[in-house]
Design an enzyme around this catalytic site. Structure first.
Site, PDB file in Angstrom:
ATOM      1  CB  CYS A 381      -1.005  -0.038   1.147  1.00 52.26           C
ATOM      2  SG  CYS A 381      -2.414   1.032   0.805  1.00 52.26           S
ATOM      3  CG  HIS A 507      -3.523  -3.505   2.929  1.00 50.07           C
ATOM      4  ND1 HIS A 507      -2.513  -3.030   3.730  1.00 50.07           N
ATOM      5  CD2 HIS A 507      -4.181  -2.415   2.474  1.00 50.07           C
ATOM      6  CE1 HIS A 507      -2.564  -1.704   3.761  1.00 50.07           C
ATOM      7  NE2 HIS A 507      -3.568  -1.305   3.007  1.00 50.07           N
ATOM      8  CD  GLU A 509      -1.303  -6.272   4.850  1.00 53.39           C
ATOM      9  OE1 GLU A 509      -0.955  -6.581   3.686  1.00 53.39           O
ATOM     10  OE2 GLU A 509      -1.444  -5.094   5.235  1.00 53.39           O
TER      11      GLU A 509
END
Ligand code: GLN
Length: 535
Positions: A381, A507, A509
């Site tokens: 990001c 993102h 994650e």
């Protein structure tokens, strides 16, 4: 529907969220369909406008909810996608009740906490639970029993026991059993007091989960049983664990899932935790390290980067290595050589998401160092945006290039506000949020990693690559290998002459799971392992 309400006593930060997630995992491993709701008794409508330095990471759901980080644990432990409705806050409840009042839906009546606010809480809980189609709905009531803020939620939980019936509701209270004195004696008084507090609100816990540094002694267990009115086997010893993924195993060792099933009148087969046990033992027993530097601005409070840390751990376990993280302050990189020495001891660098100018130059220095020294880099990001800035300045020679978020007067605004963000007044819930489709170009590193032309990843940003600079940016070895389906938004970048220099506007994650690491984290760890470790 069976509801399991999880409350907390004595103090905050006892791991109610992890206990809830772990119990969910155990019930799931017994074949039940489980969902989870987190209640946050603050007045914010969601966590989106909160400072991550106080509350930790803002977790993003598929549907674009900006929510409490405990929801990340739920998703990771249960391997499910939750929606923003699974995080209920006081702000949302009051917002709804006051809007209804303005619409005249309570016409003629005095609107009050009881019944109107409490009814709205119950309505939301039931709606989310039923919509999920689960057998069991876990509800974590945030805060500590006795807090003024959580009273309406506890009252709602109490009423639900009455309305749903005792075999359809279960109360689990999580407390702390500290040790003190020369012999390290376990003290049960704080637990007794917090159960007393709960009882005054009309709730008697069915099960008490005790956090303690050492396993609960039989003496402590006996006292808690006697004074808190539960059987001894309903006092669960949740001894501190090094690895959060061990917690379900610790709780199962105490027979938690069978006690819960029996109390709820549910039947199930044997528990199957084989793959989970394997994953935990890989995490614990791997001897070869992989050292990763995370360059951030909030490194004194690492919960800010929780999902990144977890995603790295998942990927490390998958590769049979032990994750070692060096937290490197972006601001120190701007000032000291020592911070660079630390960075140079890492096999790979992660530049996480972020906001605002502080530390941005330090992150840019780290990106330059990784690019020039061929060290694996993963930018996420803001990290993606700063990789574009670094490349513009140092490869393309665009002096002073920047994101307009960092320098509104930059001569080269290579990162700029998304067009739909211009003129926006409201800050809450207005970023480009949640799962968005990304189209990956065949023959690229991104394609090798994802093995798919179309993926969905979660977003949370207001800025993007400025399309006016695209011809310049892509004239050399930089390639935008992932884009939005209309081709207008840059989503993944990679350098063709670097072993692993990848960054994403999204993102990844948030979608990593212990047994299914995010593909790009997995590839990053593999790349980091190709670099030798200088101690
Ligand atoms: N601040 C940047 C933006 O709003 C990046 C956001 C982030 O890293 N989540 O676009």
């Amino acid at each position: 529907m069976k509801y399991i309400m999880v409350t907390g006593g004595v103090m905050s930060g006892l791991g109610k969220g992890l206990t809830t997630a772990s119990l969910g995992k155990l019930l799931q491993a017994r074949g039940l369909k489980v969902t989870a709701i987190k209640i946050d008794p603050y007045l914010n409508v969601d966590a989106g406008t909160m400072n991550p330095f106080e509350h930790g990471e803002i977790f993003v759901t598929e549907d674009g909810g900006e929510i409490d980080l405990d929801m990340g644990h739920y998703e990771r432990f249960l391997d499910v996608n939750l929606t923003k409705e699974h995080n209920i806050t006081t702000g949302q409840v009051y917002y709804e009740v006051i809007s209804k009042e303005r619409r005249g839906e309570y016409l003629g009546r005095t609107v009050q906490i009881i019944p109107h606010v409490v009814d709205e809480i119950k309505r939301r809980l039931r709606q989310v639970a039923l919509k999920s189609g689960a057998d069991v709905c876990l509800v974590e009531i945030g805060g500590t029993v006795g807090d003024m803020e959580s009273m309406p939620f506890l009252e709602a939980a109490r009423q639900m026991r009455l309305e749903e019936g005792p075999t359809n509701t279960l109360f689990i209270h999580v407390t702390l059993v500290p040790s003190s004195g020369p012999m390290g004696e376990q003290k049960t008084k704080p637990t007794q007091h917090s159960v007393k507090e709960l009882r005054q609100l009309g709730i008697s816990p069915d099960i008490i989960v005790c956090r303690s540094a050492t396993p609960l002694t039989s003496e402590a267990r006996r006292k808690i049983s006697l004074f808190c009115n539960v059987w001894e086997n309903e006092v669960i010893s949740a001894v501190d664990v090094k690895n959060i993924y061990e917690l379900p195993l610790v709780l199962e060792h105490e027979n938690l899932s069978s006690i819960v099933l029996q109390k709820l009148g549910l039947r199930s087969g044997d528990i199957d935790l084989t793959s989970w046990v394997e994953m935990v033992s890989k995490m614990e027993n791997a001897s070869k390290p992989v050292r990763v530097g995370i360059v951030g601005k909030y490194i004194r409070f690492t919960d800010t980067y929780l999902s990144i840390y977890e995603a790295l751990r998942h990927a490390a376990a998958q590769n049979d290595v032990k994750l070692e993280v060096r937290w490197i302050s972006a601001e120190r990189l701007e000032r000291t050589v020592e911070a660079f020495q630390e960075l140079s001891q890492c096999q790979g660098v992660v530049i996480p998401g972020g906001f605002g100018p502080r530390g941005a130059e330090g992150k840019i220095l780290a990106i330059r160092w990784a690019r020039e020294n061929l060290v694996p880099l993963l930018g996420l990001c803001f990290g993606f945006q700063l990789a574009v800035v670094e490349f513009s300045r140092n490869v393309l020679g665009l002096e002073g290039a920047n994101s307009t978020e960092v320098d509104p007067l930059t001569p080269h605004p290579v990162i700029d506000l998304l067009p739909e963000q211009r003129g926006l007044r409201e800050m809450g819930g207005t970023m480009r949020l949640g799962a968005q489709e990304v189209v990956i170009e065949k023959g690229t590193k991104a394609f090798q990693i994802y093995r798919s032309e179309r993926i969905w990843e979660r977003h949370r940003h207001r800025y993007e690559v400025n399309p006016e600079y695209l011809p310049l940016l892509t004239g050399k070895n930089l390639l935008f290998s992932g884009k939005s389906p209309d081709g207008k938004r840059m989503e993944i970048l990679e350098l063709s002459d670097h072993p692993f220099f990848m960054a994403t506007q999204f993102h990844p994650e948030f979608k990593s799971r212990p047994l299914r690491p995010a593909p790009i984290f997995n590839a990053f760890i593999k790349a980091a392992l190709c670099r030798s470790l200088n101690a």
